[in-house]
Enzyme design. Structure first.
Site, short mmCIF file in Angstrom:
data_model
loop_
_atom_site.label_atom_id
_atom_site.label_comp_id
_atom_site.label_asym_id
_atom_site.label_seq_id
_atom_site.Cartn_x
_atom_site.Cartn_y
_atom_site.Cartn_z
N LYS A 176 0.84 -1.20 0.00
CA LYS A 176 0.00 0.00 0.00
C LYS A 176 0.88 1.25 0.00
O LYS A 176 1.43 1.65 1.02
CB LYS A 176 -0.93 0.03 1.21
CG LYS A 176 -2.01 1.10 1.01
CD LYS A 176 -2.57 1.67 2.27
CE LYS A 176 -1.72 2.70 2.95
NZ LYS A 176 -1.43 3.92 2.17
N GLU A 250 9.29 0.57 11.12
CA GLU A 250 10.41 1.51 10.88
C GLU A 250 9.82 2.91 11.00
O GLU A 250 9.07 3.33 10.12
CB GLU A 250 10.99 1.31 9.49
CG GLU A 250 11.64 -0.05 9.26
CD GLU A 250 12.98 -0.20 9.94
OE1 GLU A 250 13.47 0.78 10.55
OE2 GLU A 250 13.53 -1.30 9.87
N CYS A 284 14.07 9.83 7.35
CA CYS A 284 13.92 9.39 8.74
C CYS A 284 15.25 9.41 9.47
O CYS A 284 15.31 9.69 10.66
CB CYS A 284 13.33 7.99 8.76
SG CYS A 284 14.27 6.83 7.76
N GLU A 382 10.54 15.35 15.29
CA GLU A 382 10.95 15.18 13.90
C GLU A 382 10.28 16.27 13.05
O GLU A 382 9.06 16.39 13.04
CB GLU A 382 10.50 13.80 13.42
CG GLU A 382 11.04 13.44 12.07
CD GLU A 382 10.59 12.05 11.63
OE1 GLU A 382 9.39 11.76 11.72
OE2 GLU A 382 11.45 11.26 11.21
P1 NAD Z 1 2.51 8.23 7.92
O1 NAD Z 1 2.68 7.40 9.12
O2 NAD Z 1 1.50 9.29 7.93
O3 NAD Z 1 2.13 7.29 6.67
C1 NAD Z 1 2.96 6.23 6.22
C2 NAD Z 1 2.10 5.22 5.47
O4 NAD Z 1 1.21 4.58 6.38
C3 NAD Z 1 1.21 5.81 4.39
O5 NAD Z 1 1.10 4.87 3.34
C4 NAD Z 1 -0.13 5.98 5.12
O6 NAD Z 1 -1.22 5.98 4.23
C5 NAD Z 1 -0.13 4.75 6.00
N1 NAD Z 1 -0.87 4.85 7.27
C6 NAD Z 1 -0.93 5.90 8.12
N2 NAD Z 1 -1.65 5.57 9.23
C7 NAD Z 1 -2.00 4.28 9.08
C8 NAD Z 1 -2.73 3.35 9.88
N3 NAD Z 1 -3.23 3.69 11.07
N4 NAD Z 1 -2.91 2.10 9.41
C9 NAD Z 1 -2.39 1.72 8.23
N5 NAD Z 1 -1.72 2.55 7.41
C10 NAD Z 1 -1.51 3.81 7.83
O7 NAD Z 1 3.95 8.79 7.55
P2 NAD Z 1 4.33 9.81 6.39
O8 NAD Z 1 4.07 11.19 6.83
O9 NAD Z 1 3.75 9.36 5.08
O10 NAD Z 1 5.92 9.52 6.30
C11 NAD Z 1 6.84 10.20 7.06
C12 NAD Z 1 7.23 9.39 8.27
O11 NAD Z 1 7.82 8.15 7.87
C13 NAD Z 1 8.27 10.09 9.12
O12 NAD Z 1 7.94 10.00 10.47
C14 NAD Z 1 9.54 9.30 8.83
O13 NAD Z 1 10.50 9.35 9.83
C15 NAD Z 1 9.02 7.94 8.63
N6 NAD Z 1 9.99 7.12 7.89
C16 NAD Z 1 10.71 6.17 8.58
C17 NAD Z 1 11.67 5.40 7.92
C18 NAD Z 1 12.45 4.35 8.65
O14 NAD Z 1 13.00 3.48 7.99
N7 NAD Z 1 12.55 4.37 9.96
C19 NAD Z 1 11.90 5.61 6.56
C20 NAD Z 1 11.18 6.60 5.89
C21 NAD Z 1 10.21 7.34 6.58
#
Ligand code: NAD
Length: 477
Positions: A176, A250, A284, A382
């Site tokens: 997804k 992650e 991240c 962050e």
């Molecule tokens: P987000 O958590 O809003 O969304 C990430 C994904 O999860 C999207 O596809 C979203 O549609 C989905 N999602 C959100 N809530 C959900 C739920 N309750 N159930 C199922 N799916 C859900 O994050 P974002 O704003 O899109 O991305 C940025 C974040 O990702 C930052 O916090 C960043 O640090 C993190 N990130 C972490 C890593 C790592 O490897 N640690 C790598 C890249 C990004």
């Protein structure tokens, strides 16, 4: 303009169940550059059914790792040939500077695929042990249907961290993508078909959070692999806990770069350009807290200010660009909000601030805060943009204390003329990775976070294990 009116389900382009669409908007022009179906819960049900069928009845989990590796290798070869197209596409949809995209959004995901194709030959899939009553075969079996949920900032990389180990392990996958960056998934789907991955082994349904939550809770899903924010990760972890589903998370980070007193400042600042500001700071593992020895604080501030203030901000498709626009208007508001918060908290803007570098596009001016104390929100939360916090420290113990005084524990780095000593300092930092005089994500080594940065590891042989169950088969001697 890239338009898709079908979803990749069961190995074919399938009509979506709903009529909703997602517009993909260029962060540079603010114009629509793509449109894809907005996946619904019914689409997720269809994708999980296809993945379930491919797992329960298909050849994929029963093929040998070597047979699967051959197909993954074919996909890696197609990827290698066409990775420029992928880099251009990711830059168009989410604004990553093209030079970063070529590496981080295309070459690196390709390397991750190739790494897993190669790993199949050396990974321990099965071993014989002497048991109490006779020999025991200890074997490893695929965990089942995997939900791979990933964010927009490095979409291909974060997907590949899940897809590649899942495939080599023999799992099937429902991926997804986020609504902000769904286009690259469609390009990958074409390559997956071309490579001859059996039908239903990979399914891709872009959708928002609610539909993502439906996927997580779906009884047909055996394991959830998630990359995204810590808040979403907590909710997903709770649902998986309730249902006793395996999950890897992650999540976010607020990593520290420790500049030791003996560091070569010019080389350090050049290294931090990538380690702290890669991908517009939407990373991240970005080292957004810069820890400087008090005795060299002014010197570090000047050198960093020259670097941050000199960054070329502009069209992400331009090869001279170092910082592109942020992914969305909402993200710019968030980052500008933190620039305000930092000022209110008493941090000093050394360079940058709230003036916007361009009228059109979701740009912010790269910003360096000085006089930051580690309890300020700009040091704890962050920001996910090109905003750095410079924090002075007294001695090495103080530097390690500040680095570890964080809810997060993802990455970090130590900058020094004495590499062996740098390794000793890196050992004291409570994070999943900590580089010395560089920061890199290496396909060969585990990546993941301590504390609020997540659970589990991706990459390396360690990253395949979460996609496998152990099974013991004892017998009399
Ligand atoms: P987000 O958590 O809003 O969304 C990430 C994904 O999860 C999207 O596809 C979203 O549609 C989905 N999602 C959100 N809530 C959900 C739920 N309750 N159930 C199922 N799916 C859900 O994050 P974002 O704003 O899109 O991305 C940025 C974040 O990702 C930052 O916090 C960043 O640090 C993190 N990130 C972490 C890593 C790592 O490897 N640690 C790598 C890249 C990004």
């Amino acid at each position: 303009m890239r338009e898709h009116d079908r979803l990749f389900i069961g190995g074919d382009w399938t009509a979506p169940s709903g009529t909703g669409t997602i517009d993909v908007v260029s962060p540079h022009t603010e114009e629509v550059v793509g449109r894809v179906p907005d996946g619904t819960a019914a689409d997720i049900d269809a994708a999980v059914a296809a993945a379930r069928h491919a797992f329960d009845h298909g050849p994929w989990p029963r093929m040998t790792p070597a047979e699967r590796a051959e197909i993954i290798g074919r996909l890696a070869a197609i990827y290698a040939e066409r990775q420029q197209e992928m880099a251009d596409l990711v830059t168009a949809e989410m604004g990553s500077p093209i030079l970063f995209s070529i590496f981080g959004q295309a070459a690196l995901p390709q390397m991750v695929l190739q790494y897993h194709a190669d790993l199949a030959a050396s990974f321990t899939w099965e071993e014989e042990r002497a048991g109490m009553l006779g020999p025991v075969t200890v074997t490893r079996e695929p965990v089942g249907v995997v939900a791979a949920i990933y964010p927009w900032n490095v979409p291909q990389f974060t997907l590949m961290l899940k897809l590649a180990p899942a495939l080599v392990a023999g799992c099937t996958v429902v991926a997804k993508p986020s609504p902000e960056a769904p286009l690259d998934g469609f390009l990958l789907a074409e390559w997956i078909r071309e490579a001859g991955v059996p039908d239903g082994v990979v399914n891709i349904v872009p959708a928002g959070r609610e539909v993502g939550a439906h996927l997580v809770a779906h009884p047909g899903v055996d394991k959830v692999a998630f990359t995204g924010s810590t808040d979403a990760g907590r909710r997903i972890g709770a649902v998986c806990g309730e249902r006793l589903k395996a999950c890897t998370l992650e999540l976010g980070g607020k990593s520290a770069a420790i500049i030791l007193p003996d560091a070569d400042l010019a080389a350090t600042v050049e290294g931090l350009k990538m380690a702290s500001l890669m991908n517009n700071g939407e990373a991240c593992a970005a080292q957004t807290r810069i820890l400087a020895p008090r005795a060299r604080y002014d010197e570090v501030a000047d050198a960093l200010a020259a670097m941050v203030g000199g960054l070329a901000v502009g069209d992400p498709a331009d090869y001279g660009t170092e910082i592109g626009p942020l992914v969305a208007r909402r993200q710019r508001e968030r980052v500008e909000g933190y620039i305000r918060i930092g000022q209110e908290e008493g941090a000093k803007i050394i360079t940058g601030g709230l003036s916007r570098p361009h009228d059109r596009g979701w740009y912010v001016t790269p910003t360096l805060f000085g006089d930051v104390s580690n309890d300020m929100r700009v040091a704890r939360e962050e920001i996910f943009g090109p905003v750095l916090a410079l924090i002075p420290y007294d001695d090495e113990d103080d530097a390690v204390r500040i680095a570890n005084d964080s809810d997060y524990g993802l990455g970090g780095s130590v900058w020094t003329a004495d590499v062996a000593h740098g390794v000793e300092v890196a050992r004291r930092v409570r994070t999943g990775s900590c580089g010395v005089n560089l920061y890199v994500l290496d396909p060969n080594t585990p990546f993941g976070g301590y504390k609020d940065s997540g659970l589990g590891r991706e990459l390396g042989p360690e990253g395949v294990s979460p996609y496998l169950e152990y099974k013991a088969i004892p017998r009399p001697s």
